[in-house]
Design an enzyme around this catalytic site. Structure first.
Site, short mmCIF file in Angstrom:
data_model
loop_
_atom_site.label_atom_id
_atom_site.label_comp_id
_atom_site.label_asym_id
_atom_site.label_seq_id
_atom_site.Cartn_x
_atom_site.Cartn_y
_atom_site.Cartn_z
N MET A 1 33.73 45.01 57.29
CA MET A 1 34.60 46.14 57.67
C MET A 1 33.86 47.45 57.36
O MET A 1 34.49 48.51 57.25
CB MET A 1 35.93 46.05 56.93
N LEU B 1 29.26 49.73 53.78
CA LEU B 1 28.41 48.64 53.28
C LEU B 1 27.80 48.95 51.91
O LEU B 1 27.48 50.10 51.61
CB LEU B 1 27.28 48.38 54.30
N HIS C 1 26.81 43.35 50.90
CA HIS C 1 26.70 43.09 52.34
C HIS C 1 25.23 42.97 52.75
O HIS C 1 24.88 42.09 53.56
CB HIS C 1 27.29 44.27 53.14
N GLN D 1 44.89 42.83 58.98
CA GLN D 1 44.80 42.15 57.68
C GLN D 1 45.24 43.05 56.52
O GLN D 1 45.17 42.65 55.36
CB GLN D 1 43.40 41.61 57.45
N GLY E 1 30.76 36.78 51.26
CA GLY E 1 30.49 36.98 49.83
C GLY E 1 31.51 36.25 48.97
O GLY E 1 32.70 36.16 49.34
N ASP F 1 35.23 37.46 47.73
CA ASP F 1 36.46 37.09 48.44
C ASP F 1 36.54 35.57 48.53
O ASP F 1 36.51 34.98 49.61
CB ASP F 1 36.46 37.73 49.83
N GLN G 1 39.21 34.02 50.69
CA GLN G 1 38.89 34.24 52.11
C GLN G 1 37.86 33.20 52.59
O GLN G 1 37.98 32.67 53.69
CB GLN G 1 38.32 35.65 52.30
O1 PAF Z 1 35.59 40.46 54.19
C1 PAF Z 1 35.79 41.33 55.08
O2 PAF Z 1 35.15 42.39 55.12
C2 PAF Z 1 36.85 41.07 56.14
O3 PAF Z 1 37.94 40.39 55.61
C3 PAF Z 1 36.29 40.34 57.39
C4 PAF Z 1 35.81 38.96 57.05
C5 PAF Z 1 35.16 41.15 57.99
C6 PAF Z 1 37.40 40.20 58.44
O4 PAF Z 1 37.88 41.45 58.83
#
Ligand code: PAF
Length: 285
Positions: free
Chosen positions: A30, A33, A37, A61, A147, A150, A153
Site C-alpha cells: 500500500m 515503503l 518492503h 480493508q 512480511g 502481518d 494476513q
Molecule cells: O500488507 C499490505 O500492505 C496490504 O494488506 C496488501 C497485502 C497490499 C493488500 O492491500
C-alpha cells in the site's frame, strides 16, 4: 522501471512475459515503503526473472475511515526506492480501476478470522482477500512476497491461494526492525518522536513474554504484559495473544507447544500498530 496505472496494461505485459517463459515475483503493497518492503523487492528480484510491485491503498480493508484518510502516501519517493531495489514494473492503479463498481464479494476464513485482527477489524480480511485476489489475477505471479509482521494476513493469503487454486508460491520474510526494536511499518510515519520511543515497548513486551513462555500459562503471561504496558503513557493495549503460528488459534499452555506466535496490537496515541514474534518454547533459555 516502468510505471503502469491500468489493469488492462499490466495484464498485457504479464501475458507477454509468461509467453516468453519469464518467472514473475510480485510484492503487493500500500506504499509508504520502508526497508521491510524493499527487502521483499530485493528477494523477488533475486528469485525471479521479473519483479512487479503494486502500490494501492485499498479502501475495502480499512474498517476505520480516519486510518484510510491518514494512511501515509509517498508515491514519488516510493517509485525511486523501487527502481533502486531492482523492481521492473510498478503497478499503481486508481481506485476506480480496481473497483469499477462497489465490491459485493464476501470471503470467509472460518476460525482464522475470528481472532486478533479479524475480531478487532471487522471486514478487514474480506477487503484484503478481495484486493489480493484481483491483484493475483492481473499480475499472475509465480511467487508473491509478504512480511511476517502481518502474520495473520499471511495465513489468510495462504488459505486464499489454496481455496481458489492460485498457481503461485506465497513467500514470507521476517520483520525488519528499527534499532529500538520497533517493527518497521508504514504507519510509523504518523508517530511523533515521543510516540516512536513508546512504540518500541511493543517489542520489549514480546521479549518479556518470550522469557516467560516455558514456565507460565498464557493467561499469566497476558496479565504480566498488560500490567507492563499499562505503564507506557500513550500506549493502549488492544490484545496480546499467544497463538499457533499457522492457525492463529490461542495456545493456553505454551510451554508444551513446539512453536507459538506472540502477537500484539496496540494504539500509540491515534496510531494502531501490530507486531509478533515466533518462538520455540523448548529452545528458550
Ligand atoms: O500488507 C499490505 O500492505 C496490504 O494488506 C496488501 C497485502 C497490499 C493488500 O492491500
Amino acid at each position: 522501471m516502468q510505471v503502469i496505472e491500468q489493469g488492462s496494461a499490466i495484464r498485457s505485459i504479464v501475458q507477454a512475459l509468461r509467453c516468453s517463459g519469464k518467472s514473475i515475483g510480485f510484492v503487493p503493497t500500500m506504499g509508504a515503503l520502508h526497508e521491510g518492503h524493499l527487502q521483499l523487492v530485493r528477494a523477488a528480484a533475486l528469485q525471479n526473472d521479473v519483479t512487479i510491485c503494486s502500490i494501492f491503498v485499498n479502501p475495502t480493508q480499512f474498517n476505520n475511515p480516519d486510518d484510510y484518510k491518514l494512511y501515509p502516501r509517498s508515491l514519488e519517493q516510493d517509485t525511486a526506492a523501487l527502481a533502486e531495489a531492482g523492481c521492473h514494473y510498478l503497478f499503481a492503479p486508481s481506485t476506480s480501476d480496481m473497483y469499477p463498481e462497489q465490491s459485493v464479494l464476501r470471503f470467509s476464513f472460518g476460525v482464522l478470522e475470528e481472532v486478533m485482527e479479524g475480531a478487532h477489524r471487522p471486514g478487514h480480511f474480506n477487503g484484503v482477500a478481495t484486493v489480493v485476489s484481483k491483484l493475483f489475477h492481473l499480475v499472475q505471479p509465480h511467487r508473491a512476497y509478504f512480511g511476517q509482521k502481518d502474520l495473520q494476513q499471511v495465513a489468510v493469503v495462504r488459505q486464499l491461494v489454496i481455496g481458489l487454486g492460485f498457481d503461485l508460491e506465497v513467500v514470507c520474510y521476517p520483520t525488519i526492525r528499527e534499532a529500538s526494536g520497533l517493527a518497521m511499518s508504514s504507519r510509523n510515519k504518523r508517530l511523533n518522536s515521543e510516540q516512536r520511543e513508546q512504540a518500541a515497548q511493543l517489542h520489549q513486551a514480546l521479549l518479556r513474554a518470550q522469557v516467560q513462555i516455558k514456565n507460565k500459562s498464557a493467561a499469566a503471561i497476558q496479565d504480566d504484559i498488560a500490567a507492563y504496558l499499562a505503564e507506557v503513557p500513550q500506549l493502549q493495549l488492544e490484545y496480546f495473544e499467544i497463538a499457533d503460528p499457522a492457525t492463529l488459534q490461542p495456545v493456553p499452555n505454551p510451554g508444551a507447544a513446539a512453536e507459538v506466535a506472540l502477537c500484539i496490537a496496540a494504539y500509540i496515541g491515534p496510531v494502531r500498530l501490530i507486531d509478533n514474534m515466533i518462538v520455540k518454547p523448548g529452545q528458550v533459555i
